[in-house]
Design a protein around this motif. Structure first.
Motif, mmCIF file in Angstrom:
data_model
loop_
_atom_site.group_PDB
_atom_site.id
_atom_site.type_symbol
_atom_site.label_atom_id
_atom_site.label_comp_id
_atom_site.label_asym_id
_atom_site.label_seq_id
_atom_site.Cartn_x
_atom_site.Cartn_y
_atom_site.Cartn_z
ATOM 1 N N ARG A 138 0.820 -1.203 0.000
ATOM 2 C CA ARG A 138 0.000 0.000 0.000
ATOM 3 C C ARG A 138 0.861 1.264 0.000
ATOM 4 N NH1 ARG A 138 -4.513 0.413 4.482
ATOM 5 N NH2 ARG A 138 -2.738 -0.145 5.786
ATOM 6 N N LYS A 148 -7.272 0.650 0.678
ATOM 7 C CA LYS A 148 -7.816 -0.318 1.629
ATOM 8 C C LYS A 148 -6.926 -1.543 1.833
ATOM 9 C CE LYS A 148 -12.585 1.153 0.949
ATOM 10 N NZ LYS A 148 -13.963 0.779 0.552
ATOM 11 N N LEU A 149 -6.332 -2.044 0.769
ATOM 12 C CA LEU A 149 -5.504 -3.249 0.904
ATOM 13 C C LEU A 149 -4.100 -2.905 1.394
ATOM 14 C CD1 LEU A 149 -6.314 -5.327 -2.321
ATOM 15 C CD2 LEU A 149 -6.879 -5.937 0.025
ATOM 16 N N ASP A 150 -3.584 -3.718 2.325
ATOM 17 C CA ASP A 150 -2.191 -3.566 2.755
ATOM 18 C C ASP A 150 -1.236 -4.105 1.695
ATOM 19 O OD1 ASP A 150 -2.737 -2.409 5.243
ATOM 20 O OD2 ASP A 150 -3.054 -4.364 6.172
ATOM 21 N N TRP A 431 -14.622 -4.782 -6.172
ATOM 22 C CA TRP A 431 -14.093 -5.158 -7.488
ATOM 23 C C TRP A 431 -14.989 -4.628 -8.593
ATOM 24 C CZ3 TRP A 431 -10.032 -6.735 -10.090
ATOM 25 C CH2 TRP A 431 -10.207 -7.188 -11.402
ATOM 26 N N LYS A 443 -7.595 1.600 -5.252
ATOM 27 C CA LYS A 443 -7.609 1.953 -3.837
ATOM 28 C C LYS A 443 -8.836 1.407 -3.124
ATOM 29 C CE LYS A 443 -9.887 6.490 -4.207
ATOM 30 N NZ LYS A 443 -10.999 6.193 -3.275
ATOM 31 N N ASP A 444 -9.916 1.149 -3.866
ATOM 32 C CA ASP A 444 -11.168 0.705 -3.264
ATOM 33 C C ASP A 444 -11.299 -0.804 -3.160
ATOM 34 O OD1 ASP A 444 -12.151 3.354 -3.000
ATOM 35 O OD2 ASP A 444 -12.637 3.372 -5.130
ATOM 36 N N ASP A 446 -10.819 -4.481 -1.801
ATOM 37 C CA ASP A 446 -10.574 -4.974 -0.448
ATOM 38 C C ASP A 446 -10.982 -6.445 -0.375
ATOM 39 O OD1 ASP A 446 -9.771 -4.941 2.156
ATOM 40 O OD2 ASP A 446 -11.344 -3.595 2.883
ATOM 41 N N ALA A 448 -12.600 -9.052 2.590
ATOM 42 C CA ALA A 448 -13.163 -9.141 3.940
ATOM 43 C C ALA A 448 -12.395 -10.162 4.760
ATOM 44 C CB ALA A 448 -14.645 -9.518 3.855
ATOM 45 N N SER A 449 -12.241 -9.864 6.041
ATOM 46 C CA SER A 449 -11.535 -10.788 6.936
ATOM 47 C C SER A 449 -12.453 -11.955 7.285
ATOM 48 C CB SER A 449 -11.104 -10.061 8.195
ATOM 49 O OG SER A 449 -12.236 -9.508 8.842
#
Length: 449
Positions: A138, A148-150, A431, A443-444, A446, A448-449
């Motif tokens: 990131r 959002k994503l590392d 996505w 950047k958007d 992500d 989910a955990s």
């Protein structure tokens, strides 16, 4: 650019409209003298502020390294003044802003090297292994807002079945181009989302004009009649494509009224007869000698070898031998070798939402995609006129005229317009499958955990 490392001055929307990128405004009174205002507050990954001078150096570097960029932009002068980039083209070019959509013009910092591109995007390069993987981290200082994503990793695998296993096993979150025969199976999996949408890509058959037979239009037309587009669309593409009559979909405003394309062994025989070949008992020969050609293909798009085999089978019914060879890296092979006669190929023909990109790169002698060695003075003149035309409506007409010449000469055979097929897990957030295929890691995006 797909990895979110570098960005362009201009971006293209899903409706094929131009939008601000690293340039937030541009203008020209005559189509030849342009002023681009470079976005303030953006910076490269190495901390250097983005200004017009940095953009100037990046564009000069791109032109030096890539003749296609130099020919497409056709810049006479580049001047930098603070955040103002002033460009003068050799001739009026109304489509110059759209030229800055292409990844070849992505802006990189002066500190960039071949192995370490330094861009302005939401992600920084962490590791790259050619043909294997690309890892990014990131960019915490991204001008466009929080990322959002590392971390993210792109894995390169030319085996469609391996990509299928990866999404099913959960070792991949997003997969491009799964095997089309698995489409229904993937759709039935509630943990996955399958998207299939029309795009700007075209599968085609290229002809090497240095082959004395293929230099004849009648021979190229004969091979065009050996392409069963309906069967390819229905069976090989599993319905996830539309038959192609030309480089662009028929509904595109810059498409001409294409000549009808018909699969017919009899029409193919007739075209070979017009070219001076002997046709006896349904078989084609050259003064009693059978015809033989080398057909090049590649497997990273799994359907292309299957299309090659179908054309091979139809040619065989005419007594023509097609020897199929596979290239590992198609563009590298075509650039370095001339030992092929026909080749299946796939590309985004209208990445900027207009026809000039493909016309210039595919049909001019110095074009980056003119692997066929096409040298057609009439078409070159039509493209030159298009490049000098400023009025938008007139440019559309000039585009149609140029494509009509290419179509009438069967300089390529366009096979299908494939859908963009993407599969992703239910954990993926943000996505978006884009027509251009340019914007993947954003950047958007992500998970989910």
């Amino acid at each position: 650019m797909r990895a979110g490392i570098a960005e362009t001055l201009v971006v293209i929307s899903d409706e094929l409209g131009l939008q601000p990128g690293l340039a937030d405004d541009w203008s020209s009174k005559d189509g030849q003298h342009w002023t681009f205002h470079i976005r303030e507050g953006a910076a490269f990954h190495d901390g250097q502020p983005l200004d017009a001078e940095a953009v100037k150096l990046s564009l000069e570097r791109a032109q030096e390294l890539n003749p296609a960029v130099r020919n497409t932009l056709s810049l006479r002068e580049i001047h930098a003044d603070g955040q103002l980039l002033k460009l003068v083209t050799e001739t009026p070019n109304l489509e110059l802003p759209s030229s800055f959509v292409h990844p070849n013009t992505a802006i990189v910092a002066p500190s960039s090297t071949d192995s370490n591109p330094v861009g302005t995007g939401p992600f920084k390069l962490a590791d790259f292994r050619s043909g294997s993987s690309l890892k990014v981290d990131r960019n915490t200082g991204y001008w466009g807002g929080p990322v959002k994503l590392d971390h993210a990793e792109i894995l390169f695998n030319s085996d469609a079945n391996a990509r299928l296993m990866a999404i099913k096993a959960g070792s991949a979150d997003i997969v491009f181009r799964p095997p089309l025969e698995s489409f229904a199976q993937l759709q039935s999996d509630p943990s996955l989302t399958v998207e299939s949408r029309s795009g700007l890509r075209t599968h085609l058959l290229m002809y090497n004009m240095r082959n004395r037979h293929l230099a004849q239009e009648q021979v190229r037309r004969a091979f065009d009649h050996l392409i069963d587009r309906e069967t390819i669309t229905k069976d090989i593409m599993a319905g996830q494509a539309t038959p192609a009559a030309g480089a662009f979909p028929a509904e595109a405003p810059f498409s001409p009224a294409y000549r009808p394309k018909a699969f017919s062994l009899d029409l193919a025989r007739e075209a070979f007869r017009e070219a001076g070949f002997t046709v006896e008992g349904g078989k084609v020969s050259d003064q009693g000698k059978p015809l033989s050609f080398r057909l090049l293909t590649y497997s990273s798009r799994a359907e292309l070898p299957l299309i090659a085999q179908l054309v091979q089978a139809h040619a065989g019914e005419l007594g023509i031998k097609l020897e199929i060879r596979q290239a590992e890296n198609m563009d590298e092979y075509l650039s370095a070798n001339d030992d092929w006669d026909l080749a299946t190929y796939s590309l985004v023909t209208a990445p900027r939402g207009e026809a000039a990109y493909f016309l210039n790169s595919g049909y001019l002698p110095e074009g980056a995609l003119n692997y066929s060695h096409i040298d057609h003075p009439g078409l070159q003149a039509a493209i030159g006129t298009l490049n000098e035309t400023v009025d938008a409506a007139e440019r559309l007409e000039r585009s149609r005229q140029a494509m009509a010449i290419a179509d009438s000469e069967t300089l390529n055979s366009f096979i299908v317009h494939p859908n963009i097929v993407v599969v992703y897990s239910g954990k993926v957030l943000g996505w978006k499958t884009t027509m251009s295929e340019y914007y993947l890691l954003t950047k958007d995006l992500d998970v989910a955990s």
